[in-house]
Design an enzyme around this catalytic site. Sequence first.
Site, PDB file in Angstrom:
ATOM      1  N   LYS A  19       0.851  -1.210   0.000  1.00  0.00           N
ATOM      2  CA  LYS A  19       0.000   0.000   0.000  1.00  0.00           C
ATOM      3  C   LYS A  19       0.871   1.239   0.000  1.00  0.00           C
ATOM      4  O   LYS A  19       2.016   1.231   0.448  1.00  0.00           O
ATOM      5  CB  LYS A  19      -0.953   0.029   1.206  1.00  0.00           C
ATOM      6  CG  LYS A  19      -0.296   0.038   2.596  1.00  0.00           C
ATOM      7  CD  LYS A  19       0.165   1.405   3.082  1.00  0.00           C
ATOM      8  CE  LYS A  19       0.935   1.317   4.386  1.00  0.00           C
ATOM      9  NZ  LYS A  19       1.691   2.498   4.739  1.00  0.00           N
ATOM     10  N   PRO A 106       9.247  -3.953  -0.132  1.00  0.00           N
ATOM     11  CA  PRO A 106      10.425  -3.637   0.678  1.00  0.00           C
ATOM     12  C   PRO A 106      10.151  -3.815   2.178  1.00  0.00           C
ATOM     13  O   PRO A 106       9.063  -3.507   2.657  1.00  0.00           O
ATOM     14  CB  PRO A 106      10.726  -2.170   0.348  1.00  0.00           C
ATOM     15  CG  PRO A 106       9.558  -1.657  -0.413  1.00  0.00           C
ATOM     16  CD  PRO A 106       8.822  -2.833  -0.972  1.00  0.00           C
ATOM     17  N   GLY A 114       5.042  -6.404   5.983  1.00  0.00           N
ATOM     18  CA  GLY A 114       4.781  -7.384   7.045  1.00  0.00           C
ATOM     19  C   GLY A 114       3.288  -7.592   7.237  1.00  0.00           C
ATOM     20  O   GLY A 114       2.822  -8.724   7.452  1.00  0.00           O
ATOM     21  N   ASP A 148      -2.358  -1.957   9.761  1.00  0.00           N
ATOM     22  CA  ASP A 148      -2.424  -1.989   8.296  1.00  0.00           C
ATOM     23  C   ASP A 148      -2.887  -3.342   7.739  1.00  0.00           C
ATOM     24  O   ASP A 148      -3.029  -3.489   6.519  1.00  0.00           O
ATOM     25  CB  ASP A 148      -1.036  -1.679   7.698  1.00  0.00           C
ATOM     26  CG  ASP A 148      -0.638  -0.222   7.882  1.00  0.00           C
ATOM     27  OD1 ASP A 148      -1.531   0.614   8.113  1.00  0.00           O
ATOM     28  OD2 ASP A 148       0.560   0.068   7.784  1.00  0.00           O
TER      29      ASP A 148
HETATM   30  O1  C5P Z   1      -0.232  -1.532  14.351  1.00  0.00           O
HETATM   31  P1  C5P Z   1       1.207  -1.748  14.053  1.00  0.00           P
HETATM   32  O2  C5P Z   1       1.815  -2.851  14.882  1.00  0.00           O
HETATM   33  O3  C5P Z   1       1.515  -1.871  12.611  1.00  0.00           O
HETATM   34  O4  C5P Z   1       1.937  -0.421  14.528  1.00  0.00           O
HETATM   35  C1  C5P Z   1       3.335  -0.354  14.671  1.00  0.00           C
HETATM   36  C2  C5P Z   1       3.680   0.790  15.609  1.00  0.00           C
HETATM   37  O5  C5P Z   1       3.361   2.035  14.998  1.00  0.00           O
HETATM   38  C3  C5P Z   1       2.939   0.801  16.923  1.00  0.00           C
HETATM   39  O6  C5P Z   1       3.604   0.023  17.892  1.00  0.00           O
HETATM   40  C4  C5P Z   1       2.960   2.280  17.302  1.00  0.00           C
HETATM   41  O7  C5P Z   1       4.207   2.631  17.851  1.00  0.00           O
HETATM   42  C5  C5P Z   1       2.868   2.956  15.950  1.00  0.00           C
HETATM   43  N1  C5P Z   1       1.485   3.319  15.596  1.00  0.00           N
HETATM   44  C6  C5P Z   1       0.906   4.409  16.226  1.00  0.00           C
HETATM   45  N2  C5P Z   1      -0.392   4.759  15.915  1.00  0.00           N
HETATM   46  C7  C5P Z   1      -1.087   4.065  14.980  1.00  0.00           C
HETATM   47  C8  C5P Z   1      -0.511   2.960  14.305  1.00  0.00           C
HETATM   48  C9  C5P Z   1       0.794   2.613  14.653  1.00  0.00           C
HETATM   49  O8  C5P Z   1       1.537   5.055  17.062  1.00  0.00           O
HETATM   50  N3  C5P Z   1      -2.339   4.418  14.698  1.00  0.00           N
END
Ligand code: C5P
Length: 308
Positions: A19, A106, A114, A148
């Site tokens: 994305k 990437p 991921g 995501d």
């Molecule tokens: O949800 P995901 O594990 O992909 O998010 C990775 C990191 O990105 C989270 O641990 C957080 O630090 C940050 N994040 C955030 N706010 C969001 C999505 C992600 O702070 N809405």
Amino acid sequence: MSADAEPELELVRVRVPAKINLALRVGPRSEDGYHPLVNVFQAVSLFDDVTAETAPGGEVGLQLVGEQPGVPADEDNLAVRAVRLLAAEHGDPGLGVRLTLRKTIPVAGGMAGGSADAAGALLACSVLWDLDVQPDQLTALAARLGADVPFALLGGTAIGTGRGDVLAPVLSRGTFHWVLGLSAQGLSTPRVFARFDELSTPAEEPLEVPDALMEALRTGRAEALAGVVGNDLQAAALDLRPDLADVLERGRRLGALAALVSGSGPTCAFLCADESAAIDVSTKLGREPAVHAVRRVHGPVEGARLIS
Ligand code: C5P
């Protein structure tokens, strides 16, 4: 097995897109550590393939092929966590699978590679194990794995709210042509959000996506879209990786209509007027020493889907 029963599948392959974020609006960090987001995603034609093969009870194996520096090949991999969660919630912890991730998205690139693998593993194993699980139940599991992941299942163009994981499809006409400038080194998403906190004092006002962006998507006009794309994380990503500012500027000079960091970066996305402009920009950008690799992609494309 009766004469006309379906034979059991032994191998399922799923293709999942990367994305880019056409708009990423970020609010102040909440108490749970996450930031409220309004996010307009577009799925683009850069894919990881996830293969799931039957394996003896309870065993979850993982093999990585392709672009994979720093990707864990054990229980920490989000795809492995996804299949464990699926088995626990909708199947039986005794279900086994051998996963192969063929990666071209990437790694740590701001393109949700991921998350794509986790979404692909959910879909592949739900079919391989013949589970009685509805699409909305898969989406709910996906949201528990990462902000995501639901979009990687859905694909197309969508607006995400909450942590970015509450999705509504957006009407988008035609095809947009993008060039991606890849970096040799990834950026950690939590690190970019932390730098965002240090650099900004986001207002408590509601986060909104400009109407003009929705209009540009509805009409399919790249020139109109170029004027309204934006990423609130871009300043934080550039602060951590000042070299990216030159890459963005170079792409603009080469004729891209818009240049922006994708998500938390470091991938830079260049919107081009049409396919031939994209070919031109990608050829010239590929000669830049600061750009590790270029990819030419289009969007929107569909989300995770079974392939033969
Ligand atoms: O949800 P995901 O594990 O992909 O998010 C990775 C990191 O990105 C989270 O641990 C957080 O630090 C940050 N994040 C955030 N706010 C969001 C999505 C992600 O702070 N809405």
